[in-house]
Design a protein around this motif. Structure first.
Motif, short mmCIF file in Angstrom:
data_model
loop_
_atom_site.label_atom_id
_atom_site.label_comp_id
_atom_site.label_asym_id
_atom_site.label_seq_id
_atom_site.Cartn_x
_atom_site.Cartn_y
_atom_site.Cartn_z
N LEU A 1 5.58 5.52 6.11
CA LEU A 1 6.17 4.79 7.24
C LEU A 1 5.67 3.35 7.33
O LEU A 1 6.21 2.57 8.10
CB LEU A 1 5.87 5.53 8.56
CG LEU A 1 6.44 6.94 8.68
CD1 LEU A 1 6.19 7.50 10.08
CD2 LEU A 1 7.94 6.97 8.39
N THR A 2 4.63 3.03 6.58
CA THR A 2 4.13 1.65 6.58
C THR A 2 4.44 1.02 5.23
O THR A 2 3.67 1.21 4.28
CB THR A 2 2.60 1.64 6.81
OG1 THR A 2 2.03 2.75 6.09
CG2 THR A 2 2.24 1.76 8.28
N ARG A 3 5.57 0.33 5.15
CA ARG A 3 5.91 -0.34 3.89
C ARG A 3 4.78 -1.30 3.51
O ARG A 3 4.42 -1.44 2.36
CB ARG A 3 7.21 -1.13 4.03
CG ARG A 3 8.41 -0.25 4.18
CD ARG A 3 9.04 0.15 2.83
NE ARG A 3 9.60 1.49 2.93
CZ ARG A 3 9.14 2.56 2.27
NH1 ARG A 3 8.14 2.47 1.44
NH2 ARG A 3 9.72 3.75 2.44
N ARG A 4 4.28 -2.00 4.53
CA ARG A 4 3.14 -2.89 4.31
C ARG A 4 1.98 -2.35 5.13
O ARG A 4 2.19 -1.84 6.23
CB ARG A 4 3.43 -4.28 4.85
CG ARG A 4 4.26 -5.12 3.93
CD ARG A 4 4.82 -6.28 4.70
NE ARG A 4 5.66 -7.07 3.80
CZ ARG A 4 5.22 -8.12 3.13
NH1 ARG A 4 3.99 -8.57 3.28
NH2 ARG A 4 6.01 -8.77 2.30
N VAL A 5 0.79 -2.54 4.58
CA VAL A 5 -0.39 -2.08 5.30
C VAL A 5 -0.49 -2.82 6.64
O VAL A 5 -0.11 -3.99 6.73
CB VAL A 5 -1.63 -2.30 4.40
CG1 VAL A 5 -2.01 -3.76 4.29
CG2 VAL A 5 -2.81 -1.48 4.87
N VAL A 6 -0.94 -2.13 7.69
CA VAL A 6 -1.05 -2.75 9.02
C VAL A 6 -2.48 -3.23 9.24
O VAL A 6 -3.44 -2.48 9.03
CB VAL A 6 -0.67 -1.73 10.13
CG1 VAL A 6 -0.84 -2.33 11.52
CG2 VAL A 6 0.74 -1.22 9.91
#
Ligand code: SAM
Length: 310
Positions: free
Chosen positions: A280-285
């Motif tokens: 669900l996190t295409r990019r790291v948060v």
């Protein structure tokens, strides 16, 4: 929510990522001072928490901090990989899981626990001190082979002078065993030809802590165990603090999101052809600048989220 024990990071992001888990039981595998769990219990009145920590001091604090929530919280002193394996034995039961890896402020700040590099602090670093057979950082430095120490400094600390440092530790311990943080800092100063910078000390001490607590092994074992313990549609959130952990999580989540997991050499697909879930996190948060300003220890935090197929 912020306590002297530990100030949780990325709270809003973690809570919102776990929204799909709001009606079931969520494993908080690293409950620490209970900050994330409290935020979840307040935000989602129907959720329950399985609160796990390997550190008895953390669990005692979490029991105190979460006492208002009565039977909505179950506490368990265990490693999160053991807890997940236990949880999955009777079949999937969790609607969500959170791992907020690493150490708490309380652990870092109490000198006697030996996570700090204040010179007089004992070289201990055990998260579950007192557990039979557990090895302290001092024992590791005084007893492991030079090759082993080189591997630890290089792999877990990404220390470029790993071999020289291991050699200097071995020479030093022939005169007298290393016992306190200051002993290791002196060895580093000898190798570097100057007192080590804070970042250099942090890297070498981190390497020892990871080895002492078997942190990478616990993470590797826990990832598939937690995946199995999740109900269909369950959400898995991991907050990590160094690139080794983050890489492990990123690769596992990516692998579980692939639709075919056959080895590349296989001419036809023999697997189910169904992804186990979705990243669900295409990019790291990462934390916002404002959060880092308020809580500098949040700086290295990175969050990834995966959801099991429904
Ligand atoms: C960063 S703190 C978590 C803080 C927590 N989220 C909060 O809001 O207070 C990490 C916690 O994880 C625990 N921990 C680290 N590795 C663990 C493992 N393998 N199993 C269980 N607990 C672990 C540590 O003892 C520490 O209390």
């Amino acid at each position: 929510m912020a306590s002297a024990f530990h100030r949780p990071v990325l709270v809003k992001e973690v809570v919102s990522a776990l929204e799909p888990a709001a009606h079931g039981e969520i494993l908080d595998g690293t409950v620490g001072g209970g900050g994330h769990s409290r935020a979840l219990l307040e935000r989602y009145p129907e959720c329950r928490i399985l609160a796990v920590d390997r550190d008895p001091e953390a669990l005692e604090e979490a029991r105190r901090a979460l006492s208002d929530f009565g039977t909505r919280v179950r506490f368990l002193e265990a490693r999160f990989d053991e807890a997940a394996e236990g949880a999955s034995l009777a079949g999937p039961s969790l609607s969500g899981a959170l791992l907020d890896l690493g150490v708490s402020t309380h652990q870092i700040d109490s000198d006697r626990r030996g996570f700090t590099f204040r010179p007089e602090a004992p070289l201990d670093m055990r998260m579950s001190a007192g557990q039979a057979g557990s090895t302290t950082a001092a024992a590791l430095l005084n007893e492991r082979s030079e090759d082993d120490l080189t591997r630890i400094f290089r792999r877990y600390g990404e220390e470029p002078r790993a071999r020289r440092l291991a050699g200097a530790v071995a020479r030093r311990r022939r005169e007298a065993p290393l016992g306190v943080a200051g002993d290791l800092i002196e060895v580093m100063a000898e190798v570097f030809g100057r007192p080590p910078h804070v970042k250099e000390k942090a890297r070498v001490f981190q390497a020892l802590r990871i080895e002492v607590n078997g942190e990478m092994e616990a993470l590797e074992r826990s990832l598939p165990a937690i995946r199995e313990a999740l109900l269909p549609g369950g959400v898995f959130v991991v907050v990590s603090y160094h690139s080794l952990e983050d890489r492990e999580v990123k690769n596992a989540f990516r692998e579980w999101g692939r639709s075919c997991v056959c080895p590349p050499a296989l001419p036809v697909c023999r697997c189910r052809g169904e992804p186990l879930g979705e990243v669900l996190t295409r990019r790291v948060v990462r934390p916002s600048e404002a959060e880092v300003q308020e809580n500098p220890r949040a700086r290295s935090a990175r969050m990834r989220v995966w959801r099991k197929a429904a």
